[in-house]
Design a protein around this motif. Structure first.
Motif, mmCIF file in Angstrom:
data_model
loop_
_atom_site.group_PDB
_atom_site.id
_atom_site.type_symbol
_atom_site.label_atom_id
_atom_site.label_comp_id
_atom_site.label_asym_id
_atom_site.label_seq_id
_atom_site.Cartn_x
_atom_site.Cartn_y
_atom_site.Cartn_z
ATOM 1 N N ARG A 244 18.119 15.852 74.176
ATOM 2 C CA ARG A 244 19.008 16.626 73.475
ATOM 3 C C ARG A 244 18.916 18.122 73.062
ATOM 4 N NH1 ARG A 244 21.106 11.019 70.729
ATOM 5 N NH2 ARG A 244 18.809 10.926 70.626
ATOM 6 N N ASP A 245 17.473 18.368 72.976
ATOM 7 C CA ASP A 245 16.876 19.591 72.391
ATOM 8 C C ASP A 245 16.359 20.679 73.486
ATOM 9 O OD1 ASP A 245 17.667 19.032 69.724
ATOM 10 O OD2 ASP A 245 15.764 17.934 69.398
ATOM 11 N N GLN A 247 16.170 23.046 76.324
ATOM 12 C CA GLN A 247 16.896 24.343 76.735
ATOM 13 C C GLN A 247 16.579 24.716 78.158
ATOM 14 O OE1 GLN A 247 19.863 25.301 75.129
ATOM 15 N NE2 GLN A 247 19.340 23.640 73.650
ATOM 16 N N GLY A 248 17.417 25.505 78.911
ATOM 17 C CA GLY A 248 16.786 26.130 80.179
ATOM 18 C C GLY A 248 17.746 25.362 81.310
ATOM 19 N N GLN A 249 17.201 25.860 82.723
ATOM 20 C CA GLN A 249 17.765 25.337 83.784
ATOM 21 C C GLN A 249 16.420 24.824 84.612
ATOM 22 O OE1 GLN A 249 21.274 26.316 85.404
ATOM 23 N NE2 GLN A 249 21.418 25.473 83.165
ATOM 24 N N THR A 273 24.803 16.496 79.328
ATOM 25 C CA THR A 273 23.450 17.111 78.960
ATOM 26 C C THR A 273 22.529 17.540 80.327
ATOM 27 O OG1 THR A 273 23.579 16.269 76.862
ATOM 28 C CG2 THR A 273 21.425 17.120 77.757
ATOM 29 N N ARG A 276 24.164 20.168 82.481
ATOM 30 C CA ARG A 276 23.973 21.499 81.615
ATOM 31 C C ARG A 276 22.618 21.879 81.989
ATOM 32 N NH1 ARG A 276 21.306 22.606 77.256
ATOM 33 N NH2 ARG A 276 21.330 20.514 76.292
ATOM 34 N N LEU A 277 21.711 21.234 81.916
ATOM 35 C CA LEU A 277 20.334 21.585 82.277
ATOM 36 C C LEU A 277 20.017 21.817 83.803
ATOM 37 C CD1 LEU A 277 18.639 19.018 79.930
ATOM 38 C CD2 LEU A 277 18.855 21.688 79.592
#
Length: 423
Positions: A244-245, A247-249, A273, A276-277
């Motif tokens: 959950r922590d 970030q990024g793609q 989530t 989103r990633l």
């Protein structure tokens, strides 16, 4: 003084007689239905055999108090009694599971507290980290004693059915990398990376830029060490981090044997989530255990209770239908699903055999109680997969709402590389 104790002794003998009668009636009822290579040795020296053949499993009941476990022989009650040392069991682990399940099936009703109980835990980052620590941070040496050399702790892939465990685990990793169509230099996130086998393979074969996350401190330390030993620090980053922590793609995302810890009620949030990633044209692969109960219930006859208490605190299994629904709710489109239940039954059987072969070392590493927990767990898991109580699915998906023209025409791309010897 003797007269004072006479009523107590009379009560004691009366209880013993009544208990012996109940055990006799119970054992006679079992013998009328099936023959089991089982012997029960009671505290008073009496032996009860359940067939004419030599026993493969012997259960020793050292006291009258322990006899109650036999009269309600669920996988939870007998498993707990064995783990806690209230009864003694001799025999191979897989024979133990076969026979105890037969006792449960012929003694207990299939409903009530021994049916498929539905869990619905509220998960938190701290709670999930504690559960992971309990299960995975026994020691790396403990897992190395029964896993393959790469320490792959998830379902292997037996393409022909006769491979050894190490070969089948390598085939599993390559099968996943083909399924996600990993391309050179793409960015890959592995959620629940274990000891790093998948990200190391992806970097070696595709020069992929990989991030692996785990909540296990021991996995984290050894995975980083393995990355350094392979000379892949420029391509692979191992993090002690909650998904959950992150970030990024990422062009590709894999989850191999971790989503069982997410929790049924949190699956839509988890897949959101992941979405989103995931890059717009990215691919995600979810490899995880599922319940065979449409209501998301645990294994029957108390098997799920045993695992929740001793093995996977707050672990939950969802039915494949529920998983697919949650993926769609998370804005992911599923385009390939494969059932690997037979493969996991075989994998757990390998682990169980390896575990028993290394019994002395494992008891020294983890202690007698934890040894018994895992002895029951591994053999019981193989049985559960064999009986269709639980299953294992690999699900390939991408972000929802994209043109149909961007989907593959067939599954051929997943197997062409293997057939040409590139895997």
């Amino acid at each position: 003084m003797g007269k004072r104790h006479t009523p107590y002794l009379g009560l004691h003998f009366s209880l013993g007689a009544r208990l012996a009668a109940r055990l006799g009636a119970w054992s006679n009822a079992i013998r009328q239905q099936l023959a089991l290579p089982l012997r029960i040795e009671l505290w008073d020296g009496q032996r009860i055999d359940f067939s004419a053949q030599p026993p493969r499993v012997t259960i020793r009941v050292p006291s009258m108090a322990a006899a109650s476990y036999l009269l309600r022989p669920s996988l939870a009650s007998l498993g707990s009694a064995y783990v806690e040392g209230r009864i003694e069991v001799q025999g191979a682990a897989r024979d133990m599971i076969d026979i105890v399940t037969a006792l449960a099936r012929n003694t207990l009703k299939a409903e009530g507290r021994y049916a498929r109980v539905v869990r619905n835990w509220r998960h938190s980052k701290r709670g999930d980290a504690d559960a992971i620590h309990y299960h995975y941070d026994v020691s790396n040496e403990f897992y190395a004693a029964f896993l393959d050399p790469q320490l792959v702790y998830s379902c292997a892939y037996f393409e022909q059915g006769h491979e050894d465990l190490a070969t089948a685990q390598q085939q599993k990793i390559d099968h996943i990398l083909r399924k996600i169509a990993l391309q050179p230099h793409q960015r890959l996130l592995d959620i629940g990376c274990g000891w790093g086998a998948l990200v190391i393979r992806a970097a070696q074969r595709f020069q992929a830029r990989c991030v692996g996350v785990t909540l296990s401190e021991q996995q984290y330390a050894l995975a980083r060490q393995r990355v350094r030993a392979a000379g892949l620090e420029h391509l692979v980053e191992i993090r002690l981090q909650d998904y959950r922590d992150v970030q990024g793609q990422f062009d590709r995302i894999t989850n191999v044997g971790m989503f069982e810890h997410v929790g049924v009620r949190h699956l839509p949030e988890y897949f959101a989530t992941v979405a989103r990633l995931l890059a717009e044209d990215g691919i995600v692969m979810n490899h995880g255990i599922t319940s065979s109960d449409p209501a998301n219930g645990q294994s029957p006859y108390g098997g799920g209770d045993f695992i929740e208490q001793y093995v996977f605190p707050q672990g939950e299994l969802a039915h494949i239908g529920h998983v697919l629904k949650c993926m769609q709710q998370g804005q992911l489109e599923v385009f390939d699903v494969e059932n690997l239940r037979r493969h996991y039954a075989r994998t757990c059987a390998h682990w169980s055999d390896n575990f028993e072969a290394a019994a002395g070392r494992l008891k020294a590493l983890a202690g007698e109680k934890r040894f018994r927990i895992w002895q029951v767990y591994l053999a019981g898991s193989s049985y559960a997969f064999e009986q269709d109580w639980i299953s294992l699915y690999q699900i390939v998906a991408r972000k929802a709402g994209q043109p149909a023209s961007t989907l593959p025409w067939s599954r051929r791309y997943m197997y062409t590389a293997a057939a040409s010897g590139l895997a």
